[in-house]
Design a protein around this motif. Sequence first.
Motif, short mmCIF file in Angstrom:
data_model
loop_
_atom_site.label_atom_id
_atom_site.label_comp_id
_atom_site.label_asym_id
_atom_site.label_seq_id
_atom_site.Cartn_x
_atom_site.Cartn_y
_atom_site.Cartn_z
N ILE A 68 0.83 -1.20 0.00
CA ILE A 68 0.00 0.00 0.00
C ILE A 68 0.86 1.25 0.00
O ILE A 68 2.06 1.18 0.24
CB ILE A 68 -0.99 0.00 1.19
CG1 ILE A 68 -0.25 -0.07 2.50
CG2 ILE A 68 -1.96 -1.13 1.06
CD1 ILE A 68 -1.16 -0.23 3.67
N GLY A 69 0.25 2.36 -0.26
CA GLY A 69 0.99 3.62 -0.26
C GLY A 69 1.18 4.18 -1.64
O GLY A 69 2.29 4.40 -2.09
N HIS A 72 -0.70 8.94 -1.21
CA HIS A 72 0.07 9.99 -0.56
C HIS A 72 -0.71 11.29 -0.44
O HIS A 72 -0.28 12.33 -0.91
CB HIS A 72 1.38 10.25 -1.29
CG HIS A 72 2.34 9.13 -1.11
ND1 HIS A 72 2.68 8.65 0.12
CD2 HIS A 72 3.01 8.38 -2.01
CE1 HIS A 72 3.54 7.65 -0.03
NE2 HIS A 72 3.74 7.45 -1.30
N GLU A 76 -3.07 13.58 7.24
CA GLU A 76 -2.91 13.87 8.66
C GLU A 76 -1.95 15.04 8.87
O GLU A 76 -2.14 15.85 9.77
CB GLU A 76 -2.40 12.62 9.39
CG GLU A 76 -3.49 11.57 9.51
CD GLU A 76 -3.05 10.32 10.27
OE1 GLU A 76 -1.91 10.29 10.75
OE2 GLU A 76 -3.85 9.39 10.36
N ARG A 380 -8.56 6.41 12.31
CA ARG A 380 -8.54 4.95 12.40
C ARG A 380 -9.52 4.45 11.36
O ARG A 380 -10.73 4.58 11.51
CB ARG A 380 -8.97 4.52 13.80
CG ARG A 380 -8.87 3.05 14.06
CD ARG A 380 -10.17 2.31 13.89
NE ARG A 380 -9.99 0.92 14.21
CZ ARG A 380 -10.32 -0.06 13.38
NH1 ARG A 380 -10.87 0.18 12.23
NH2 ARG A 380 -10.11 -1.30 13.74
N TYR A 384 -8.17 -0.18 6.40
CA TYR A 384 -6.75 -0.41 6.69
C TYR A 384 -6.58 -1.68 7.53
O TYR A 384 -5.70 -2.50 7.27
CB TYR A 384 -6.20 0.80 7.42
CG TYR A 384 -4.72 0.80 7.65
CD1 TYR A 384 -3.84 0.94 6.59
CD2 TYR A 384 -4.20 0.69 8.93
CE1 TYR A 384 -2.48 0.95 6.79
CE2 TYR A 384 -2.84 0.70 9.15
CZ TYR A 384 -1.98 0.83 8.07
OH TYR A 384 -0.63 0.84 8.28
N ILE A 416 -6.96 4.05 3.19
CA ILE A 416 -5.81 3.28 3.61
C ILE A 416 -4.56 4.14 3.66
O ILE A 416 -3.74 4.00 4.56
CB ILE A 416 -5.65 2.06 2.68
CG1 ILE A 416 -6.77 1.08 2.99
CG2 ILE A 416 -4.32 1.41 2.86
CD1 ILE A 416 -6.84 -0.07 2.08
N ASP A 417 -4.43 5.06 2.75
CA ASP A 417 -3.23 5.89 2.72
C ASP A 417 -3.31 7.04 3.72
O ASP A 417 -4.37 7.39 4.18
CB ASP A 417 -3.00 6.43 1.33
CG ASP A 417 -1.91 5.67 0.63
OD1 ASP A 417 -0.91 5.39 1.29
OD2 ASP A 417 -2.07 5.34 -0.55
N ARG A 418 -2.18 7.60 4.01
CA ARG A 418 -2.15 8.76 4.91
C ARG A 418 -1.60 9.97 4.17
O ARG A 418 -0.52 9.98 3.72
CB ARG A 418 -1.25 8.47 6.13
CG ARG A 418 -1.82 7.47 7.06
CD ARG A 418 -3.00 8.05 7.81
NE ARG A 418 -3.71 7.00 8.51
CZ ARG A 418 -4.61 6.21 7.94
NH1 ARG A 418 -4.93 6.39 6.70
NH2 ARG A 418 -5.21 5.27 8.62
#
Lengths: 418, 160
Positions: A68-69, A72, A76, A380, A384, A416-418
């Motif tokens: 994952i990732g 981008h 946060e 949360r 994820y 799922i990504d941050r």
Amino acid sequence: MAPVAAPDMLNPGVEDVVADRNRHQGVPPPQDQTMVINMGPQHPSTHGVLRLVLEIDGESVVSLAPDIGYLHTGIEKTCEAKFYQQVVPLTDRIDYLCPMTNNLAYCLAVEKLLGLEIPERAQYLRVLLNELTRIQSHLVWLGTHAMDIGALTVFLYCFREREDILRIFESVAGQRMMTSYFRIGGVSLEPPLDFYQKVQDFLNIMPERIQQYENLLTGNPIWMGRLKGIGHLSAADAIALGVTGPPLRASGVDWDLRRDMPYSGYEKFKFNVPVSNGCDVWARYVVRMDEMRESVKICQQALDGMPEGRIVADAPKIILPDREQMKTQMEALIHHFKIVTEGFGVPAGEVFQAVESPRGEMGYYVVSDGTAKPYRVHMRNPSYATLQALETMCKGRLLADVVAVIGSIDIVLGEIDR
Amino acid sequence: MDAALTGTQAVFEAHAHNAAVKALSSLATDAKFDRAELTITVARENIIAACKAVQQAGYNFLEDVTAVDWYPSEPRFQITYHILSHSLKARVRLAVRLNEGDAVIDSIVGVWPSANFYEREVFDLFGVRFSGHPNLRRIMMPEDWQGHPLRKDYPVEGYR
């Protein structure tokens, strides 16, 4: 005709793929008979950017590692640079299928920090729109899940009804997807007069439409064959792996935040929590179909019992004044100016507020240091955690089942990504 | 809104019947009851013991592991665990403070397998290491990425 390339040219770098996979995931090198294939990052069944590194032996899955990732969003980090009220539109972008649920979770968290009372009318509107969001999200899930398995008609039907809900959202928020309708302290606008009739019209047709989908799918031998007994996840595994929402309830765990830890006035509504002991893809299908019916019931109750009164809390230093007041009262103009340019301070502390999103427990952890910008916002997200359970569900099954299982956990990659 | 209770003594006296308070009575170094949420701080060495203790007490579901960077104060990092109980319908928040020079903590994957991804996320974005983690690698950022983006001394727009 162009000459056929030599086999080693057709198949370059199997070693590279393996080495790449090992570097990213740290899984042991495959056995002699197995092959590593990549599903995604852009695969029709993943509904977003998800790469699955699958090790397969013939057609059965030996191991599976999600990589994952790719998005981008930096969401946060961005939240820490905005005023509290400016974060609301950002939360829309986390999960594009349930923006209202994300708005709600964030607003509730900040309201908890502020100790703010929300008028009942705003709570009812929030519940009503949240349940419409749930139906809308489940419709997209059902349509795309059925499409992955090969049933295109349901997809078209589901999007027809989803369109009705998006029109309701448009009339109330001016936006179809990224609604940003909720505000810290209430909701942004009084709904237009035809809003209630539109919702009522939709609620009148919806139970019959859900029956239509079931008529197409539930008794269908291909549908049953592809879903029953696939993707087994026991209750103990589901809890250990952090699975929430419909996949958890389909594993036989009777847990729903709306009923068990009520927020935003959910304790005033009567509804059942669908639970199934099937632990498979079929159970998740049944649970979600029943959930849509329950959501229709909740919407009807919210519509019938809609209280009169204000839609925002009485807190002039936090909530923007009415347009009219702003033009006539100096006080209101000052508050407006200060909120827009300086934001509002939130007492120091930390809170965690979770809500039941269509995919499970959506929690917001907000830390305040007393200034007008959040010190830390952590989300949360249900997808994820559920993604971790994918390997347990797919191991030893066929490659084609992976598609059915991904559909059944109803993944949204924005979460799922941050 | 009730005033916040702070300090181990005050919280443990006011909530003596609380299952998490009972389970952690010997491990807690600090406690807080604020906005109806219970936060218990434990020492770094005791995190696995604390997790096992609350698990025994009925807090069966690990919801989340995350971190807060209190730069430039020390101890710099706060690792936060949100644990939910399905039977008690309650949550407890465990907190551990770590110094910047020695930001290592035991992994709790052995207690809850779901901590696997959460801890990798904290490692990736904050640079806190989890000893005993089965696969402690970056999860969001590329393997060769410089720095840890959610640290407060990492600029919002990235290094230029």
